[in-house]
Write a protein that holds these residues in place. Structure first.
Motif, PDB file in Angstrom:
ATOM      1  N   PRO A  59       8.330   7.477  -4.983  1.00 16.65           N
ATOM      2  CA  PRO A  59       9.470   6.618  -5.311  1.00 16.65           C
ATOM      3  C   PRO A  59       9.678   5.566  -4.219  1.00 16.65           C
ATOM      4  CG  PRO A  59      10.015   8.918  -5.687  1.00 16.65           C
ATOM      5  CD  PRO A  59       8.689   8.903  -4.985  1.00 16.65           C
ATOM      6  N   LEU A  60      10.065   4.380  -4.612  1.00 17.58           N
ATOM      7  CA  LEU A  60      10.236   3.300  -3.653  1.00 17.58           C
ATOM      8  C   LEU A  60      11.364   3.609  -2.668  1.00 17.58           C
ATOM      9  CD1 LEU A  60       9.824   0.117  -5.906  1.00 17.58           C
ATOM     10  CD2 LEU A  60       8.099   1.335  -4.552  1.00 17.58           C
ATOM     11  N   ARG A  61      11.152   3.207  -1.419  1.00 20.27           N
ATOM     12  CA  ARG A  61      12.126   3.416  -0.360  1.00 20.27           C
ATOM     13  C   ARG A  61      12.784   2.078  -0.012  1.00 20.27           C
ATOM     14  NH1 ARG A  61       7.608   6.024   1.781  1.00 20.27           N
ATOM     15  NH2 ARG A  61       7.511   4.502   3.488  1.00 20.27           N
ATOM     16  N   TRP A  62      14.054   1.949  -0.350  1.00 20.54           N
ATOM     17  CA  TRP A  62      14.788   0.704  -0.145  1.00 20.54           C
ATOM     18  C   TRP A  62      15.524   0.728   1.190  1.00 20.54           C
ATOM     19  CZ3 TRP A  62      14.694  -3.271  -3.768  1.00 20.54           C
ATOM     20  CH2 TRP A  62      14.057  -2.961  -4.974  1.00 20.54           C
ATOM     21  N   PRO A  63      15.673  -0.429   1.848  1.00 18.90           N
ATOM     22  CA  PRO A  63      16.375  -0.461   3.136  1.00 18.90           C
ATOM     23  C   PRO A  63      17.787   0.099   3.067  1.00 18.90           C
ATOM     24  CG  PRO A  63      15.208  -2.529   2.780  1.00 18.90           C
ATOM     25  CD  PRO A  63      15.098  -1.748   1.503  1.00 18.90           C
ATOM     26  N   SER A 115       0.351   3.783  -3.772  1.00 18.06           N
ATOM     27  CA  SER A 115       1.298   4.882  -3.610  1.00 18.06           C
ATOM     28  C   SER A 115       2.036   5.143  -4.916  1.00 18.06           C
ATOM     29  CB  SER A 115       2.317   4.544  -2.517  1.00 18.06           C
ATOM     30  OG  SER A 115       3.361   5.492  -2.485  1.00 18.06           O
ATOM     31  N   THR A 116       2.262   6.422  -5.215  1.00 15.74           N
ATOM     32  CA  THR A 116       3.043   6.799  -6.397  1.00 15.74           C
ATOM     33  C   THR A 116       4.400   7.377  -6.009  1.00 15.74           C
ATOM     34  OG1 THR A 116       1.989   8.985  -6.441  1.00 15.74           O
ATOM     35  CG2 THR A 116       0.965   7.238  -7.766  1.00 15.74           C
ATOM     36  N   ALA A 132       0.824  -1.210   0.000  1.00 14.70           N
ATOM     37  CA  ALA A 132       0.000   0.000   0.000  1.00 14.70           C
ATOM     38  C   ALA A 132       0.856   1.258   0.000  1.00 14.70           C
ATOM     39  CB  ALA A 132      -0.924  -0.005   1.211  1.00 14.70           C
ATOM     40  N   ASP A 133       2.121   1.136   0.452  1.00 16.85           N
ATOM     41  CA  ASP A 133       2.988   2.311   0.505  1.00 16.85           C
ATOM     42  C   ASP A 133       4.253   2.065  -0.304  1.00 16.85           C
ATOM     43  OD1 ASP A 133       4.722   0.757   2.097  1.00 16.85           O
ATOM     44  OD2 ASP A 133       3.762   1.433   3.939  1.00 16.85           O
ATOM     45  N   ALA A 134       5.222   2.951  -0.167  1.00 15.85           N
ATOM     46  CA  ALA A 134       6.425   2.903  -1.002  1.00 15.85           C
ATOM     47  C   ALA A 134       7.591   2.160  -0.348  1.00 15.85           C
ATOM     48  CB  ALA A 134       6.868   4.322  -1.352  1.00 15.85           C
ATOM     49  N   ARG A 135       7.372   1.621   0.847  1.00 20.89           N
ATOM     50  CA  ARG A 135       8.469   0.944   1.534  1.00 20.89           C
ATOM     51  C   ARG A 135       8.766  -0.403   0.886  1.00 20.89           C
ATOM     52  NH1 ARG A 135       9.474  -2.766   5.522  1.00 20.89           N
ATOM     53  NH2 ARG A 135       7.268  -3.349   5.535  1.00 20.89           N
TER      54      ARG A 135
END
Length: 277
Positions: free
Chosen positions: A77-81, A74-75, A44-47
């Protein structure tokens, strides 16, 4: 309703997806090569989870060009670890068609993928890998079958389980596979999704006499009526499958001993699987 009308109706589903997809960042094309992995993910989110990042990294380490197809409301940008892996293609799409819709969209956008000698389809319904995927990938790449999967399931109808499947030597480019992936119906009911998508894929393969095999066939994991990665999770780990199904961690009651999964993974791999979600 005629088959022509039905085909048009199904095609509209893929068209709805393709009309809304975007490629996030670079690269924006698929380079030449023999190995491609299509990774279907939803959030649902970018995480982005640790599981996704680790599996992408290991697949790339085996020479696979990885395409992450991300379905999300979510639009952002993806948040990478630890940062987006280099040379990873990310396709963003609406949550239409679930994982099968994601794989279908990637094949439609880059048709050459279908002809590659080794194509893996994976999704984020599994958590891990807590160890190297090399033995699993070795089994796929040494297989002489047209289609391959990590395991099979005999529940309701014998089928290849779709969370980690592979196709060899252009199987995806054959007419029956093109028909299957192009004309996926838009289903929302769980039983229809399983029947038309997961069971449907196996039916399409069997209808054309394609050969198939699994790394861990259901019959060596547990009772014939059990889902091997749910009730047989412990056996799967002991046999060398370095993942557990996400559902076992989010809803341990799905298996009689599901409450032991977290403890078992921690003891065996030295990591808390909840940190991988």
């Amino acid at each position: 309703m005629s088959s022509r009308v039905m085909a048009g109706k199904k095609q509209t589903v893929l068209r709805q997806i393709l009309d809304q997809v975007t490629i996030e960042g670079t690269p924006s094309s698929v380079p030449p090569g023999s190995r491609v992995a299509l990774f279907a993910s939803y959030s649902a989110d970018a995480r982005v989870s640790r599981s996704i990042e680790e599996l992408v990294t290991q697949l790339q380490g085996r020479g696979y060009f990885v395409i992450l197809i991300r379905a999300s409301e979510s639009t952002e940008p993806l948040r990478w670890p630890t940062g987006k892996p280099s040379d990873l293609m990310v396709i963003r799409k609406p949550n239409i068609g679930y994982d099968f819709g994601s794989w279908s969209a990637a094949m439609a956008m880059f048709p050459d993928i279908r002809r590659r000698p080794h194509v893996l389809l994976v999704n984020d319904s599994i958590v891990g890998p807590f160890a190297s995927i090399d033995p699993l990938v070795d089994l796929f790449e040494s297989s002489t079958s047209d289609a391959w999967s990590a395991t099979t399931n005999l529940q309701v109808s014998p089928h290849l389980q779709s969370f980690f499947t592979g196709f060899r030597n252009g199987t995806l480019a054959t007419p029956v596979m093109r028909e299957f992936w192009t004309n996926l119906p838009n289903e929302t009911a769980k039983h229809a999704i399983i029947d038309k998508y997961e069971f449907g894929l196996t039916r399409a393969l069997f209808s054309e006499g394609f050969s198939s095999e699994a790394a861990f066939p259901s019959q060596i994991v547990g009772a014939p009526g059990d889902n091997p990665v749910i009730r047989g999770w412990r056996t799967m780990l002991e046999l060398g499958f370095p993942f557990v199904k996400r559902e076992l961690l989010t809803n341990p009651t799905v298996a009689p001993d599901g409450h032991l999964v977290r403890e078992f993974v921690e003891a065996r791999f030295g990591t808390d699987p909840l940190n991988w979600l």
